[in-house]
Design a protein around this motif. Sequence first.
Motif, PDB file in Angstrom:
ATOM      1  N   SER A   1      -4.414   7.641   0.813  1.00  0.00           N
ATOM      2  CA  SER A   1      -4.058   6.246   1.067  1.00  0.00           C
ATOM      3  C   SER A   1      -4.633   5.338  -0.011  1.00  0.00           C
ATOM      4  O   SER A   1      -5.808   5.446  -0.378  1.00  0.00           O
ATOM      5  CB  SER A   1      -4.584   5.804   2.437  1.00  0.00           C
TER       6      SER A   1
ATOM      7  N   ASN B   1       0.844  -1.192   0.000  1.00  0.00           N
ATOM      8  CA  ASN B   1       0.000   0.000   0.000  1.00  0.00           C
ATOM      9  C   ASN B   1       0.875   1.237   0.000  1.00  0.00           C
ATOM     10  O   ASN B   1       2.055   1.189   0.373  1.00  0.00           O
ATOM     11  CB  ASN B   1      -0.951  -0.011   1.198  1.00  0.00           C
TER      12      ASN B   1
ATOM     13  N   ARG C   1     -10.014   8.375  -0.806  1.00  0.00           N
ATOM     14  CA  ARG C   1      -8.611   8.156  -0.450  1.00  0.00           C
ATOM     15  C   ARG C   1      -7.989   9.318   0.321  1.00  0.00           C
ATOM     16  O   ARG C   1      -7.034   9.113   1.063  1.00  0.00           O
ATOM     17  CB  ARG C   1      -7.802   7.882  -1.716  1.00  0.00           C
ATOM     18  N   TRP C   2      -8.509  10.499   0.169  1.00  0.00           N
ATOM     19  CA  TRP C   2      -7.854  11.660   0.765  1.00  0.00           C
ATOM     20  C   TRP C   2      -8.552  12.089   2.044  1.00  0.00           C
ATOM     21  O   TRP C   2      -9.776  12.149   2.128  1.00  0.00           O
ATOM     22  CB  TRP C   2      -7.821  12.828  -0.222  1.00  0.00           C
TER      23      TRP C   2
ATOM     24  N   ASP D   1      -3.531  13.637   3.458  1.00  0.00           N
ATOM     25  CA  ASP D   1      -2.997  12.289   3.286  1.00  0.00           C
ATOM     26  C   ASP D   1      -3.880  11.510   2.328  1.00  0.00           C
ATOM     27  O   ASP D   1      -5.120  11.485   2.486  1.00  0.00           O
ATOM     28  CB  ASP D   1      -2.941  11.558   4.629  1.00  0.00           C
TER      29      ASP D   1
ATOM     30  N   SER E   1       1.525  12.201   1.222  1.00  0.00           N
ATOM     31  CA  SER E   1       1.156  13.245   2.181  1.00  0.00           C
ATOM     32  C   SER E   1       1.751  14.587   1.773  1.00  0.00           C
ATOM     33  O   SER E   1       2.895  14.655   1.302  1.00  0.00           O
ATOM     34  CB  SER E   1       1.654  12.887   3.589  1.00  0.00           C
TER      35      SER E   1
ATOM     36  N   LEU F   1       1.095   5.627   0.708  1.00  0.00           N
ATOM     37  CA  LEU F   1       0.565   6.814   1.381  1.00  0.00           C
ATOM     38  C   LEU F   1       1.299   8.029   0.843  1.00  0.00           C
ATOM     39  O   LEU F   1       2.532   8.086   0.858  1.00  0.00           O
ATOM     40  CB  LEU F   1       0.768   6.705   2.896  1.00  0.00           C
TER      41      LEU F   1
ATOM     42  N   TRP G   1     -11.176   7.217   5.808  1.00  0.00           N
ATOM     43  CA  TRP G   1     -10.314   7.539   6.941  1.00  0.00           C
ATOM     44  C   TRP G   1     -11.092   7.601   8.262  1.00  0.00           C
ATOM     45  O   TRP G   1     -12.213   8.109   8.317  1.00  0.00           O
ATOM     46  CB  TRP G   1      -9.630   8.882   6.728  1.00  0.00           C
TER      47      TRP G   1
ATOM     48  N   GLN H   1      -5.485   5.024   9.034  1.00  0.00           N
ATOM     49  CA  GLN H   1      -5.808   4.148   7.908  1.00  0.00           C
ATOM     50  C   GLN H   1      -5.304   2.737   8.154  1.00  0.00           C
ATOM     51  O   GLN H   1      -4.984   1.989   7.230  1.00  0.00           O
ATOM     52  CB  GLN H   1      -5.192   4.715   6.623  1.00  0.00           C
TER      53      GLN H   1
END
Length: 771
Positions: A335, A307, A343-344, A333, A311, A309, A426, A384
């Motif tokens: 993910s 995975n 995702r954000w 962030d 940022s 990440l 998240w 996450q």
Amino acid sequence: MNDGLKPYGLASLVPNWDEYESGENQGTDWFDEILVKDAPIQNHAVGITGGTESSNYSLGFSYTSQDGIIGKPVASSYDRYNVRINTEHIILENDGFTILKVGENVAYSSIEKSGIATGGMYANTIRNTLSTHPFLPVYRENGEYHNAISWDIRVPNPIGMMVFTQGNNISESNRLIANGYLEFQPLKGLKLRSSFGYDFSSSSYRSYTPEYNLSERHFKDYSSTTHSMSRGKGYNFENTINYVFKLNRHAIDLLAGNTVQKSNIGQSISGTNINSIFDDLEYAYLSNSTTIDPARTILDSYPWGDNMLLSYFGRINYDYKEKYMATLVIRADGSSKFADGNRWGFFPSVAAGWVATSEDFMASINGWLPYFKLRASWGQNGNQNISPFQYLSTISFSGADYFGIEKKERLTGAYPSILPNPDVTWETSEQLNIGFDARILNNNFSLNFDWYIKTTKDWLVAAPTLASYGTGAPYINGGDVANRGFELSLGWRDKIGDFNYYANANVAHNKNEVTRIANFEKIIHGPTNVLADLTSEMFRAEEGYPIGYFWGYKTDGIFQNAQEIQSYLNSEGELIQPDADPGDVRFVNTNDDNVINDADKVMIGDPNPDYTFGINLGADYKGFDFSISASGVAGNQIIRSYRDFAIFPTHNFTTDIFNRWHGEGTSNRLPKLSTSSSINSSNISDLYVEDADYLRITNLSFGYDFKNLIRTDCFGKLRAYVAVQNLYTFTKYSGMDPEVGYGGGTTFGSGIDLGFYPSPRTVLFGVNIEL
């Protein structure tokens, strides 16, 4: 007798019963048999630092070895080596500041360990030894482990089970974490920094299980060898720009940057095979097991599921005359664990502080209040920490083999391993904090106080699903959890001539409450069969209650006679427990109907402490030093059972059973004994719940620095000491250790004692040398 049955014919069920009856044989104390009375532990560490004006280095090496206190003759062991190297080098500098410097931090660890199983209900060595009856000897006359006796042919020798199924294993792990950085300062105060980090890990596990026969249910007519290996890596790349400057008395610190992080890049392979040509762990490798059995030869390999990440972040620090301070942080962030569109996450925070004693109007009280700072902060953080691909219905091939129509060959099947949840996103932790720091009476007395509200929003949890769904549950955003409370710490430090002393104390209060559950029922249920086989759900997360609270029946004593049973009526005059007998538990009918069922269950305990506290005292005098520290909790409960009461009535008991009901007036808490499954025991009730308050003396240390006797410049310190860790625990909890860490296989359960590895008392002798 309580069941109307004939007494056990002990002479025919227990070998050598006459020895037990006469007292000649006291039986087997199984738990005592697995205790290691004096398990050694050793710690060694060496550190070297040095350098020049342009380069410096720090090297460190440490070794730890510890044997377990439980599991004789195959007690757990642990060995760890750590190596650390840090260096920094100035490449280019100007008058007054460094233009270019580089550095690195490298840490390597190697761990080798073996162990036994504890914590859960199954394969729990502590639970097994506490519940096995004392009539079974450990060994036969020929030195082999004794198998089950007629008293209960299902119950095996727990030490034999531990040795055969858990006693031959070894795991090794290695990890290398390295980080290198470059910092460029073209102008004074303006710094550009890039760093690259690399994380590599590898591990292996081997186990060997020999043939054995200990009971009608616990036997194996073949040996088996298991070997698994894993290797993984991850990296992160971070770039920041930082500008620090002053405008008159205004100090400003600006920072912006981004981080790219990829983790969990790895793979695992494992295999299990039978009938090794060697009968020990040393040669437990798959190459020594040449038999191929389609039903028992297992090979598996799989990728971890990496995975990423990404940022972006920024920060502003402001300081005016070290009197007014403020910080603003914003970060975003992204993910890969979440689906597109989710995702954000964006997480801001702000903090402010005011040193009131720097104000002119406070000058008159600076003598007794030299420092007082008021501060407040609000911020959000993201979480996450879930398995990847929860937004997809991932496919599994494990356990899906089947035979075709003609039943001639085994075919490989597949099925969705989880239900997809494309909406998972998240988890956000939001916290408001207001507090102050003060130093009083010539800085001798310190006082720190914080009041906070912390709310976990969109809590990530693997909520259970109905069995009819036919597959596993994904992670969901299950609701919100609030924690409110305060933290207070006090400290005093002073000296009288050459005698220096200090005292510190702290206390924290916290109230936990689930404020929202994202389903119609407003409950996330805990699993069944946790406290014992065939028992119902015993903890849950529910709106308006503490997370993971214990759910069950309240009790109101024991029925002493038939009259009490007939008098136990609801408001309509109906019998509530018509099938009860004297000696049975009186369950509280909370909803005033005429039946005891799930509708009567309520909160019977809370595993979350109301208060945590600690104290540290210390002093030194002309080279002698002394310190003592203690910590504890109050206001929480533990639910405990060391026996499988539902299906094994012959399991052993703790000494609590001596206080059971055995006639009118003999007990109003513990019910009568029964050889059959009874709601007295199978109903989860407050009979299993105990207060878990404790105060533990965590460390007591006494030392002397011999540098005071040896007049030489060779030593900066030459201190010898003796210390005792976990010296004593003050508690009314009847289990082995009130600090229980088992959560029933979930992330929100806690405080469940099924036989948990206790904290050992450790006596240490050591030397600190500084050159």
